[in-house]
Design a protein around this motif. Sequence first.
Motif, PDB file in Angstrom:
ATOM      1  N   ARG A 321      30.425  55.808  42.013  1.00 39.34           N
ATOM      2  CA  ARG A 321      31.477  54.976  41.972  1.00 39.34           C
ATOM      3  C   ARG A 321      31.020  54.932  44.064  1.00 39.34           C
ATOM      4  O   ARG A 321      31.976  53.501  44.227  1.00 39.34           O
ATOM      5  CB  ARG A 321      32.478  54.909  41.321  1.00 39.34           C
ATOM      6  CG  ARG A 321      33.316  56.768  42.277  1.00 39.34           C
ATOM      7  CD  ARG A 321      35.238  55.975  41.780  1.00 39.34           C
ATOM      8  NE  ARG A 321      35.397  57.419  42.015  1.00 39.34           N
ATOM      9  CZ  ARG A 321      35.105  58.929  40.353  1.00 39.34           C
ATOM     10  NH1 ARG A 321      34.316  58.753  39.274  1.00 39.34           N
ATOM     11  NH2 ARG A 321      36.117  59.485  41.144  1.00 39.34           N
ATOM     12  N   ARG A 325      30.998  51.310  45.547  1.00 46.48           N
ATOM     13  CA  ARG A 325      32.006  50.991  45.670  1.00 46.48           C
ATOM     14  C   ARG A 325      31.461  50.266  47.709  1.00 46.48           C
ATOM     15  O   ARG A 325      31.801  49.427  48.298  1.00 46.48           O
ATOM     16  CB  ARG A 325      33.114  52.100  46.191  1.00 46.48           C
ATOM     17  CG  ARG A 325      34.049  51.989  47.756  1.00 46.48           C
ATOM     18  CD  ARG A 325      35.437  51.403  47.274  1.00 46.48           C
ATOM     19  NE  ARG A 325      35.759  52.018  45.325  1.00 46.48           N
ATOM     20  CZ  ARG A 325      36.116  52.836  46.115  1.00 46.48           C
ATOM     21  NH1 ARG A 325      36.775  53.676  47.024  1.00 46.48           N
ATOM     22  NH2 ARG A 325      36.590  53.782  44.729  1.00 46.48           N
ATOM     23  N   GLU A 354      29.813  52.707  37.892  1.00 47.02           N
ATOM     24  CA  GLU A 354      31.312  53.026  37.296  1.00 47.02           C
ATOM     25  C   GLU A 354      32.216  52.585  38.740  1.00 47.02           C
ATOM     26  O   GLU A 354      31.115  52.617  39.369  1.00 47.02           O
ATOM     27  CB  GLU A 354      30.814  54.376  37.065  1.00 47.02           C
ATOM     28  CG  GLU A 354      30.799  55.831  38.235  1.00 47.02           C
ATOM     29  CD  GLU A 354      31.144  56.578  37.966  1.00 47.02           C
ATOM     30  OE1 GLU A 354      31.513  56.696  36.241  1.00 47.02           O
ATOM     31  OE2 GLU A 354      30.788  57.837  38.931  1.00 47.02           O
ATOM     32  N   GLY A 355      33.382  52.436  38.570  1.00 47.84           N
ATOM     33  CA  GLY A 355      33.780  52.369  39.231  1.00 47.84           C
ATOM     34  C   GLY A 355      34.367  50.935  39.948  1.00 47.84           C
ATOM     35  O   GLY A 355      33.671  50.294  41.211  1.00 47.84           O
ATOM     36  N   GLU A 357      35.628  48.075  41.119  1.00 49.01           N
ATOM     37  CA  GLU A 357      36.860  47.189  41.495  1.00 49.01           C
ATOM     38  C   GLU A 357      37.108  46.078  41.777  1.00 49.01           C
ATOM     39  O   GLU A 357      38.596  45.582  42.078  1.00 49.01           O
ATOM     40  CB  GLU A 357      37.566  48.217  42.433  1.00 49.01           C
ATOM     41  CG  GLU A 357      37.685  49.922  41.926  1.00 49.01           C
ATOM     42  CD  GLU A 357      38.486  50.478  43.156  1.00 49.01           C
ATOM     43  OE1 GLU A 357      38.699  50.303  44.223  1.00 49.01           O
ATOM     44  OE2 GLU A 357      38.255  51.761  42.719  1.00 49.01           O
ATOM     45  N   GLY A 375      34.993  50.843  35.085  1.00 47.29           N
ATOM     46  CA  GLY A 375      35.936  49.714  36.295  1.00 47.29           C
ATOM     47  C   GLY A 375      37.536  49.275  36.224  1.00 47.29           C
ATOM     48  O   GLY A 375      37.453  48.700  35.494  1.00 47.29           O
TER      49      GLY A 375
END
Length: 411
Positions: A321, A325, A354-355, A357, A375
Amino acid sequence: MTTFSPEPREILVIDDNDLCGRTLCAMLQRDQSVRATHARSSEEALAHVDTHRVDVILCDLQMPGTDGVETLRLLAERNISCPIVLVSGTDPGVLASAAQMGASRGLNMIGTLHKPFRPAELHDCLIETGPLTRPRARKIGTRIAAPELERAIENNELLLHFQPQLDLTNRRLEGVEALVRWQHPDRGLIFPDAFIPTAEDSGLIEPMTDWVVQQAIEQAAIWRKEDLCPGVSINISARSLHRLDIPDRVEEAARAYLLEPERVTLEVTESGVSDDIGAMLDIVTRLRLKGFALSIDDFGTGFSSLAQLRRLPFTELKLDRSFVRGAASDVDSLSVLESSINLAKKLRLKTVAEGIESRAEWDLLVALGVDLGQGYHMARPMPASQLAEWHALWSTPASPVGDAPRLINQG
Ligand code: C2E
Ligand code: CA
Ligand code: CA
């Protein structure tokens, strides 16, 4: 990771019943990071949101004058984006359809609470909604001692939360990742970063892994039968990769609950790959022989050599992530992401990000050709009991493809 902010979390409780509202506020304010405000009517609530910051709203459904459904409509007109929980003693079906209505109007409905509820249910519903409760739960001053963790395992205090994994091109639910938590009788919900190191150092990781495997597969088999969710991913600690019986334990569980092995993915962190390559090869090869899928977790953080990766029979690569990000704004993260995805494609591995946002991250990952994603943008990890409700809201036709989370849930 979320960072700790000393600002209190502002929770607005909308309830016409004075006693209910005040009790709820008192329950909430047991958490010192929370400031709760009670509005006795929809009008009072709207006046408050127009003039104050609100981080979470708890809204009663049945109110004289403007009721909860109308209140949701008025909140939607104001483009309120904070998480909203519906609270009511009414029929759970009515609660669910009101939540669905809110979601279809673009509100961030994170769950429902059926009155009367226990403080633990309220806590569960809110725990992963914001940055404040989570670091508090993580911030355990002293390291957890092994006997305490052992007692927790014996007393059944561990539980699993599940985070949806979606096909990024069509939004379909493809699986869930099982994530362990510890419901501590005094300290509340404790996240794995706080106790997995103790488990690993003390050997308790072995019974814990067996428990997680068994529980995750049992739950996945139920969702498979209900046609809700096709697969489950389970984390295996790198420190367990000397345990030659892991493939047999996983197989026993899958057989016991009649779940096809290809529906179970074992996630192994990249940093675990280099330690004892002999035992690791034995375990992962046997897992593959038995038909289980294998994922390399946190890819990009462990500096594993390409040669090692090629030797191991992984089926999936999980992009860490930290790169997800950064990728939308930082060229270095973007290039790590792009080359990891290219590598995965060359090795014919499925890619999971993953992650995720934000919508921007989702769009970027689709453009880069990533297969699956998970996420907070789509859903936070949640108790098993909430997956069906999340799914119903997620599948609401009014929610535009790939757009904001309709129900972000609790841990
Ligand atoms: P992980 O395998 O990388 O799991 C993903 C972590 O990212 C989870 O934290 C999840 O809650 C968090 N996450 C998901 N979406 C987002 C997002 O959009 N933004 C951010 N900032 N975080 C997101 P969690 O549950 O605290 O787990 C932490 C780690 O603990 C896991 O990292 C995994 O390595 C380990 N873990 C969890 N469950 C188990 C388990 O049953 N066994 C073992 N051995 N390890 C576990
Ligand atoms: Ca994982
Ligand atoms: Ca990971």
